[in-house]
Design a protein around this motif. Sequence first.
Motif, short mmCIF file in Angstrom:
data_model
loop_
_atom_site.label_atom_id
_atom_site.label_comp_id
_atom_site.label_asym_id
_atom_site.label_seq_id
_atom_site.Cartn_x
_atom_site.Cartn_y
_atom_site.Cartn_z
N SER A 87 10.59 -115.20 56.06
CA SER A 87 10.15 -116.25 55.15
C SER A 87 8.86 -116.90 55.63
O SER A 87 7.93 -117.14 54.84
CB SER A 87 11.25 -117.32 55.01
OG SER A 87 10.84 -118.34 54.13
N VAL A 88 8.77 -117.16 56.93
CA VAL A 88 7.55 -117.75 57.51
C VAL A 88 6.38 -116.78 57.39
O VAL A 88 5.24 -117.17 57.09
CB VAL A 88 7.79 -118.14 58.97
CG1 VAL A 88 6.48 -118.59 59.63
CG2 VAL A 88 8.82 -119.25 59.07
N LEU A 89 6.65 -115.49 57.59
CA LEU A 89 5.60 -114.47 57.46
C LEU A 89 5.05 -114.45 56.03
O LEU A 89 3.83 -114.40 55.83
CB LEU A 89 6.16 -113.09 57.83
CG LEU A 89 5.22 -111.90 57.58
CD1 LEU A 89 3.98 -112.00 58.46
CD2 LEU A 89 5.94 -110.58 57.83
N LEU A 90 5.94 -114.48 55.04
CA LEU A 90 5.50 -114.44 53.65
C LEU A 90 4.67 -115.69 53.31
O LEU A 90 3.65 -115.60 52.62
CB LEU A 90 6.71 -114.33 52.71
CG LEU A 90 7.60 -113.09 52.90
CD1 LEU A 90 8.69 -113.06 51.86
CD2 LEU A 90 6.78 -111.80 52.88
N ALA A 95 -0.62 -118.29 52.34
CA ALA A 95 -1.60 -119.28 52.79
C ALA A 95 -2.94 -118.62 53.07
O ALA A 95 -4.01 -119.18 52.78
CB ALA A 95 -1.09 -119.99 54.04
N LYS A 96 -2.91 -117.40 53.62
CA LYS A 96 -4.14 -116.65 53.90
C LYS A 96 -4.87 -116.33 52.59
O LYS A 96 -6.09 -116.51 52.48
CB LYS A 96 -3.80 -115.37 54.64
CG LYS A 96 -4.95 -114.36 54.75
CD LYS A 96 -4.49 -113.10 55.45
CE LYS A 96 -5.56 -112.00 55.41
NZ LYS A 96 -5.71 -111.44 54.04
N LEU A 97 -4.11 -115.87 51.58
CA LEU A 97 -4.71 -115.56 50.28
C LEU A 97 -5.34 -116.80 49.66
O LEU A 97 -6.45 -116.74 49.11
CB LEU A 97 -3.65 -114.98 49.34
CG LEU A 97 -3.07 -113.61 49.68
CD1 LEU A 97 -2.02 -113.22 48.66
CD2 LEU A 97 -4.16 -112.55 49.75
N LYS A 98 -4.64 -117.91 49.76
CA LYS A 98 -5.15 -119.15 49.18
C LYS A 98 -6.43 -119.59 49.87
O LYS A 98 -7.40 -120.02 49.24
CB LYS A 98 -4.09 -120.25 49.27
CG LYS A 98 -4.47 -121.54 48.56
CD LYS A 98 -3.33 -122.53 48.57
CE LYS A 98 -3.70 -123.79 47.79
NZ LYS A 98 -2.58 -124.76 47.75
N GLU A 99 -6.44 -119.49 51.20
CA GLU A 99 -7.62 -119.88 51.98
C GLU A 99 -8.83 -119.02 51.62
O GLU A 99 -9.96 -119.50 51.62
CB GLU A 99 -7.31 -119.75 53.47
CG GLU A 99 -8.45 -120.19 54.38
CD GLU A 99 -8.13 -120.03 55.84
OE1 GLU A 99 -9.03 -120.21 56.67
OE2 GLU A 99 -6.95 -119.71 56.16
N GLU A 100 -8.58 -117.76 51.30
CA GLU A 100 -9.66 -116.84 50.95
C GLU A 100 -10.11 -116.98 49.50
O GLU A 100 -11.06 -116.34 49.07
CB GLU A 100 -9.22 -115.39 51.20
CG GLU A 100 -9.01 -115.06 52.67
CD GLU A 100 -8.45 -113.66 52.86
OE1 GLU A 100 -8.06 -113.04 51.85
OE2 GLU A 100 -8.41 -113.20 54.00
N ALA A 161 1.44 -105.69 52.57
CA ALA A 161 0.26 -106.47 52.95
C ALA A 161 0.63 -107.65 53.84
O ALA A 161 -0.11 -108.00 54.76
CB ALA A 161 -0.47 -106.96 51.70
N ALA A 162 1.79 -108.26 53.57
CA ALA A 162 2.24 -109.40 54.39
C ALA A 162 2.52 -108.96 55.82
O ALA A 162 2.13 -109.64 56.78
CB ALA A 162 3.49 -110.03 53.76
N GLY A 166 0.66 -109.93 59.44
CA GLY A 166 1.31 -110.32 60.69
C GLY A 166 0.89 -109.46 61.86
O GLY A 166 0.65 -109.96 62.97
N LEU A 167 0.80 -108.14 61.63
CA LEU A 167 0.37 -107.23 62.69
C LEU A 167 -1.07 -107.53 63.12
O LEU A 167 -1.40 -107.52 64.30
CB LEU A 167 0.48 -105.78 62.21
CG LEU A 167 1.88 -105.18 62.17
CD1 LEU A 167 1.89 -103.89 61.35
CD2 LEU A 167 2.39 -104.91 63.58
N ASN A 168 -1.92 -107.80 62.13
CA ASN A 168 -3.32 -108.08 62.43
C ASN A 168 -3.45 -109.37 63.24
O ASN A 168 -4.24 -109.46 64.19
CB ASN A 168 -4.12 -108.21 61.14
CG ASN A 168 -5.59 -108.46 61.40
OD1 ASN A 168 -6.29 -107.58 61.87
ND2 ASN A 168 -6.07 -109.66 61.09
#
Length: 399
Positions: A87-90, A95-100, A161-162, A166-168
């Motif tokens: 859940s935290v990963l998703l 949040a990453k998509l929103k920031e971008e 993609a999620a 996380g891996l990245n």
Amino acid sequence: MLTDKQLRAMKAGPSDYTISDSKGSRGDGALYVKVKTTGVKEFYHVRFVNQKKRRKKLGNWPALSLADARQLCNAASEQDLSGASLSVLLDSYVAKLKEEGAASHDDVKWSFKKYVTEPHPEVAKLPASLVEPGHIRDILSKMIQAGVTTFTNRVRARLHAAFQHGLNQENNPREYLKDAVQFGLKHNPVTGVPVQKDWERSGERALSVKELGVLWNLLPEELSLVTSELIKFLIATGGQRPTQLLSSDRSMYHKDHVLIRDAKGKVGERTVHTVPLNALALGCLERLSMITAENKYPFSGKDLTESIHTNSLSRAVSKLYSRHKSDFAGPFTLRDIRRTCKTLMGVAGISKEIRDRIQGHAFSDVSSKHYDRYDYFKEKQAALNAWAAWLVGEAKVIS
């Protein structure tokens, strides 16, 4: 280490106090006994995360024995070392998509809630590193059993993609430790779950001039005012992407144009796409102003602070067809409206280059990508005015 004899001998004091069973390895956490003023003895797993104490109650003695409490403590330490939950990963990916500035971030957030976290709470709570291909298979299988087809592949792609995010975050030398949350990922569990390729055939359906006219004239009585005017607006502006258009709030609407954030490119390539407004599009906005003038988004949904959701729009188009099958040559979807506009603008005499620019397609040649900074506003404006005139006049789509 504590013994059962010591545990039994602990007496209540004037205030609560705690005793450690063992310190454990650095970062693993330890088992603590809390003796309350009432005499109740509670077991806790305690570890420090980012210099903050995190406590997890394991149970009360003697219902939970000291030996069993140690086992639970070890299990809790192993889970903590496994990293943050799915859940935290998703949430981190959204949040990453929103920031971008990705226009799809709301839709991605909705799809995770609808198909992952709510129907599978036990999987959502698992450390992301413990999620296996079988968990992903079960999530997608439940969607398929519910009759979901192509969107199952969308959810699979978003989960993939999620996990890549996380891996990245943990393996990219520039990203590592930038975020305090770690997932402990070693692989992407979605990779081993196949895409349903027969649901990924390229669409070919485009409505004829007659069918587009039927659709336009059915809208006012068949769907809500907001949904009807939105579909008309998409047609009038040459087939814009609904997700991107709906992410534009009122501040991006101007007297003769609307600004749409083009989120189809890679990070660093996203630009603002300018769409001139012709008489038909302005008419849609004027009719909507009677009910949404004070809202943040012109095409607002039930929640007046948000736009109507693209999934609601897609369902509305499908239901409209199902109620009027005899008026059309075959099924069509929301995506087919964009293709229809692209095709019929060609029939109306608009060049492919300008049609591509109207719909916000990326131009990958070196000249366009790196040197051409001309906005083509006048050309797009003239073309969209010609498109509106063609729909009203020669094609008689609008009656």
